[in-house]
Design a protein around this motif. Sequence first.
Motif, PDB file in Angstrom:
ATOM      1  N   ALA A   1      43.984  50.876  34.622  1.00  0.00           N
ATOM      2  CA  ALA A   1      43.944  49.494  35.006  1.00  0.00           C
ATOM      3  C   ALA A   1      42.640  49.292  35.741  1.00  0.00           C
ATOM      4  O   ALA A   1      41.673  48.355  35.524  1.00  0.00           O
ATOM      5  CB  ALA A   1      45.119  49.039  35.700  1.00  0.00           C
ATOM      6  N   MET A   2      42.588  50.223  36.908  1.00  0.00           N
ATOM      7  CA  MET A   2      41.509  50.137  37.758  1.00  0.00           C
ATOM      8  C   MET A   2      40.202  50.411  36.784  1.00  0.00           C
ATOM      9  O   MET A   2      38.922  49.734  37.148  1.00  0.00           O
ATOM     10  CB  MET A   2      41.451  51.274  39.037  1.00  0.00           C
ATOM     11  CG  MET A   2      42.650  50.737  39.881  1.00  0.00           C
ATOM     12  SD  MET A   2      42.728  51.944  41.282  1.00  0.00           S
ATOM     13  CE  MET A   2      42.871  53.712  40.456  1.00  0.00           C
TER      14      MET A   2
ATOM     15  N   SER B   1      41.450  60.342  42.801  1.00  0.00           N
ATOM     16  CA  SER B   1      41.343  60.427  41.359  1.00  0.00           C
ATOM     17  C   SER B   1      39.845  60.038  41.045  1.00  0.00           C
ATOM     18  O   SER B   1      38.997  59.362  41.871  1.00  0.00           O
ATOM     19  CB  SER B   1      41.876  59.358  40.542  1.00  0.00           C
ATOM     20  OG  SER B   1      41.743  58.056  40.673  1.00  0.00           O
ATOM     21  N   TYR B   2      39.252  60.436  39.834  1.00  0.00           N
ATOM     22  CA  TYR B   2      38.078  60.163  39.516  1.00  0.00           C
ATOM     23  C   TYR B   2      37.674  58.850  39.394  1.00  0.00           C
ATOM     24  O   TYR B   2      36.887  58.186  39.700  1.00  0.00           O
ATOM     25  CB  TYR B   2      37.572  60.987  38.134  1.00  0.00           C
ATOM     26  CG  TYR B   2      37.130  62.369  38.428  1.00  0.00           C
ATOM     27  CD1 TYR B   2      35.538  62.633  38.535  1.00  0.00           C
ATOM     28  CD2 TYR B   2      37.777  63.529  38.458  1.00  0.00           C
ATOM     29  CE1 TYR B   2      35.292  63.937  38.773  1.00  0.00           C
ATOM     30  CE2 TYR B   2      37.498  64.740  38.514  1.00  0.00           C
ATOM     31  CZ  TYR B   2      36.042  64.933  38.826  1.00  0.00           C
ATOM     32  OH  TYR B   2      35.479  66.239  39.182  1.00  0.00           O
ATOM     33  N   VAL B   3      38.739  58.305  39.084  1.00  0.00           N
ATOM     34  CA  VAL B   3      38.553  56.557  38.863  1.00  0.00           C
ATOM     35  C   VAL B   3      38.441  55.879  40.180  1.00  0.00           C
ATOM     36  O   VAL B   3      37.289  55.178  40.383  1.00  0.00           O
ATOM     37  CB  VAL B   3      39.927  55.925  38.235  1.00  0.00           C
ATOM     38  CG1 VAL B   3      39.487  54.374  37.940  1.00  0.00           C
ATOM     39  CG2 VAL B   3      40.087  56.688  36.703  1.00  0.00           C
ATOM     40  N   VAL B   4      39.335  56.327  41.234  1.00  0.00           N
ATOM     41  CA  VAL B   4      38.875  55.591  42.415  1.00  0.00           C
ATOM     42  C   VAL B   4      37.850  56.254  43.126  1.00  0.00           C
ATOM     43  O   VAL B   4      36.785  55.253  43.477  1.00  0.00           O
ATOM     44  CB  VAL B   4      40.138  56.158  43.398  1.00  0.00           C
ATOM     45  CG1 VAL B   4      39.815  55.732  44.725  1.00  0.00           C
ATOM     46  CG2 VAL B   4      41.495  55.558  42.879  1.00  0.00           C
ATOM     47  N   ALA B   5      37.363  57.443  42.741  1.00  0.00           N
ATOM     48  CA  ALA B   5      36.073  57.892  43.648  1.00  0.00           C
ATOM     49  C   ALA B   5      34.883  57.065  42.815  1.00  0.00           C
ATOM     50  O   ALA B   5      33.856  56.566  43.677  1.00  0.00           O
ATOM     51  CB  ALA B   5      35.614  59.163  43.212  1.00  0.00           C
ATOM     52  N   SER B   6      34.881  57.037  41.249  1.00  0.00           N
ATOM     53  CA  SER B   6      33.830  56.099  40.717  1.00  0.00           C
ATOM     54  C   SER B   6      33.683  54.842  41.329  1.00  0.00           C
ATOM     55  O   SER B   6      32.768  54.070  41.216  1.00  0.00           O
ATOM     56  CB  SER B   6      34.042  56.382  39.244  1.00  0.00           C
ATOM     57  OG  SER B   6      34.259  57.512  38.753  1.00  0.00           O
ATOM     58  N   LEU B   7      35.003  54.111  41.568  1.00  0.00           N
ATOM     59  CA  LEU B   7      35.086  52.736  42.019  1.00  0.00           C
ATOM     60  C   LEU B   7      34.108  52.770  43.440  1.00  0.00           C
ATOM     61  O   LEU B   7      33.334  51.748  43.439  1.00  0.00           O
ATOM     62  CB  LEU B   7      36.430  52.425  42.223  1.00  0.00           C
ATOM     63  CG  LEU B   7      36.848  51.298  42.865  1.00  0.00           C
ATOM     64  CD1 LEU B   7      36.420  49.896  42.196  1.00  0.00           C
ATOM     65  CD2 LEU B   7      38.628  51.026  42.925  1.00  0.00           C
ATOM     66  N   ILE B   8      34.327  53.535  44.233  1.00  0.00           N
ATOM     67  CA  ILE B   8      33.778  53.573  45.587  1.00  0.00           C
ATOM     68  C   ILE B   8      32.348  53.632  45.355  1.00  0.00           C
ATOM     69  O   ILE B   8      31.538  53.030  45.733  1.00  0.00           O
ATOM     70  CB  ILE B   8      34.453  54.651  46.474  1.00  0.00           C
ATOM     71  CG1 ILE B   8      35.670  54.571  46.625  1.00  0.00           C
ATOM     72  CG2 ILE B   8      33.683  54.725  47.728  1.00  0.00           C
ATOM     73  CD1 ILE B   8      36.550  55.732  47.296  1.00  0.00           C
TER      74      ILE B   8
ATOM     75  N   MET C   1      42.156  47.054  46.970  1.00  0.00           N
ATOM     76  CA  MET C   1      43.412  47.069  47.347  1.00  0.00           C
ATOM     77  C   MET C   1      44.395  47.963  46.434  1.00  0.00           C
ATOM     78  O   MET C   1      45.061  48.863  46.987  1.00  0.00           O
ATOM     79  CB  MET C   1      43.917  45.732  47.607  1.00  0.00           C
ATOM     80  CG  MET C   1      45.306  45.845  48.129  1.00  0.00           C
ATOM     81  SD  MET C   1      45.792  46.616  49.552  1.00  0.00           S
ATOM     82  CE  MET C   1      45.225  45.550  50.959  1.00  0.00           C
ATOM     83  N   ALA C   2      43.946  47.856  45.176  1.00  0.00           N
ATOM     84  CA  ALA C   2      44.777  48.728  44.108  1.00  0.00           C
ATOM     85  C   ALA C   2      44.221  50.231  44.420  1.00  0.00           C
ATOM     86  O   ALA C   2      45.252  51.009  44.161  1.00  0.00           O
ATOM     87  CB  ALA C   2      44.317  48.306  42.881  1.00  0.00           C
ATOM     88  N   ALA C   3      43.035  50.447  44.546  1.00  0.00           N
ATOM     89  CA  ALA C   3      42.694  51.644  44.875  1.00  0.00           C
ATOM     90  C   ALA C   3      43.361  52.268  46.116  1.00  0.00           C
ATOM     91  O   ALA C   3      43.768  53.617  46.096  1.00  0.00           O
ATOM     92  CB  ALA C   3      41.166  51.967  44.905  1.00  0.00           C
ATOM     93  N   ALA C   4      43.595  51.533  47.276  1.00  0.00           N
ATOM     94  CA  ALA C   4      44.205  52.016  48.189  1.00  0.00           C
ATOM     95  C   ALA C   4      45.386  52.320  48.203  1.00  0.00           C
ATOM     96  O   ALA C   4      45.991  53.368  48.827  1.00  0.00           O
ATOM     97  CB  ALA C   4      43.731  50.846  49.369  1.00  0.00           C
TER      98      ALA C   4
END
Lengths: 319, 294
Positions: free
Chosen positions: B246-247, A137-144, B263-266
């Motif tokens: 949430a993230m 997702s864009y959110v996970v990628a943005s987080l990284i 961890m949430a992302a994983a």
Amino acid sequence: MSVRSAIRPASVDETTNPTASKSKGIKGNTFWFWVFVGPFVAGLLVFSYLPILWSLVLSFFEAQNTVTPTKFVGLQNYVDMLTDPNFLSSLGTFSIFAVFIVPLTFVLSLALALLVNQVKVARVFFRSVFFLPTACSYVVASLIWKLSIFNGVRFGLANTVLGWFGVDQIAWLSTSDPPWFWLPIVTVRLWLQLGFYMILFIAGLQRISPTLYEAAYVDGAKPGWQTFRFITLPQLRATSIAVLLLNLIAAYQAFDEFYNLIGSTANYARPPLVYLYTVSLGSIQDLGRGSAGALILAVIIMLLTLLQNKIFGFGKAND
Amino acid sequence: MAALERTAGTPQPIGYTRTPLGVVGAVLRWIALIIATILFMLPFYLVLRNALSTDADITAPDWKFFPTDLQWGNFGELFSDENVPMARALWNSAVVGVLGTGGQLLLASMAGYGLARIPYQHAEKIFYAIVGTLMIPAAVTFIPSFIVVSSLGWVSSLRGLIIPTLFSGFAAFLFRQYFLGFPRELEEAARVDGAGYLGTFWRIVVPNSLPFFAAIAAITFIGNWNSFIWPLVIGQDSSSWTVQVAMSTFITAQTINIHQLFMAAAVSILPLVLIFAFLQRYLIQGVTQSGIKD
């Protein structure tokens, strides 16, 4: 090539000649048609057509903090939006973004498709590797990107690598001068979408008839640039148009990575949707102006679609 | 898009497999492939590394490739820590993903079948009304849709998250195209046996179309699971947050530990990796058939 061009309504003779006739009354075809299609159409009316009509109405009213406005203001919301420097600069932000993302995506996804297509071992492995990020997702990628790779402090990966070469750390996302933020913004989308367009190109490559290459080979065309330039590229015309258009429309609606990497309040690097979000649901809560802006955007996107339909004449290229 | 449906790999002729520059070219291509592979996999590695690290390790001034000590306890902590609403958010995402996908598939497949197979004098008008919604850029509609959904009182509810997303004109269009090409003989046999439209659809058409359903389901589920702007607009209190919202909240307001966020992302990536592992063939079919992912 485009979805819209492929649409041809079913003529009556295309459908079954049913045994049930209309004389059967309530249990006839009309009844069953509505059993199948009715629920979907009802939902479409409530959640697609009604919102747009309501927005259209709201855009002519003063509708701050309310969805049932009373004060008619005519075209004032449209004038406000079109003269709002923030809205205009958001269109500018999109234009810069498109100039980066569209050509880069095109070239790199085509390159990946050619690479994967020419590999003889582990082809499925490589295809999966490049396709896998499209599930992220864009959110996970943005987080990284924000907290790991382009973190503005010393432990960010990019700054660590720069540090090896003695370059000072860069605050990638929090400054607009110099506009380093384009690097994370563009690369995050590249990582997420290259695999998707690569798949489209691979499908296009596999549809090219091998006899064309054989003919070129017999005619003495050198494998490589000549073959690519005079056979592969022209044969990929329809796919290329689809890739460019889908990519442009997607870029126009960019929201997730800008919102998560830079935020909705920074006045630099705010694409149209992020600004509309701020106006209508964020700090300003003005649904009248937000609706007007949304309709202006929708019209621009439709015009872009129609324009390229005119230019490229979709549907002719791929049958 | 119809032309994209034929994706059978054709054997490459001699002229094509002779690639430029001979051995040098082959070496260069392999180098390019390996570099690209490393770059494409690096972000996934970083998620795993950070998810299994201590915060001290993540923020250490000298960057480490491996954590000093793998923190497997981080996984359990995500679900037991009272201050982190991630467990609830993952549950919301799962509900939205499953119900949203199931509902969209059911509605769109029935609509597509009705349009493809049941003669009705106004079917063409209805079809154009459905296809007309494809002209409207999806993302632009979040403001109008919010207006309707808030009037219904569905803000911050699962209903508000799911129901407005169930009616995909694009999915209905794809199903109609697919059913137009469905072999008629199978249906005729059922009709002769006295089955009506519903019986034919459920007992013959659906069981014989499972690969197509799987392709659309995989794409839809991934889209639902990853969608952000709509859950962000609707989820105005933390009980209705999806995992993406949430993230996103914790990216900006770093009120939880970095390792928890990773961890949430994983965990949020996990179901998608599983879909990829088991349904990739269908996914790729779906992508090449539709050429659109929203």
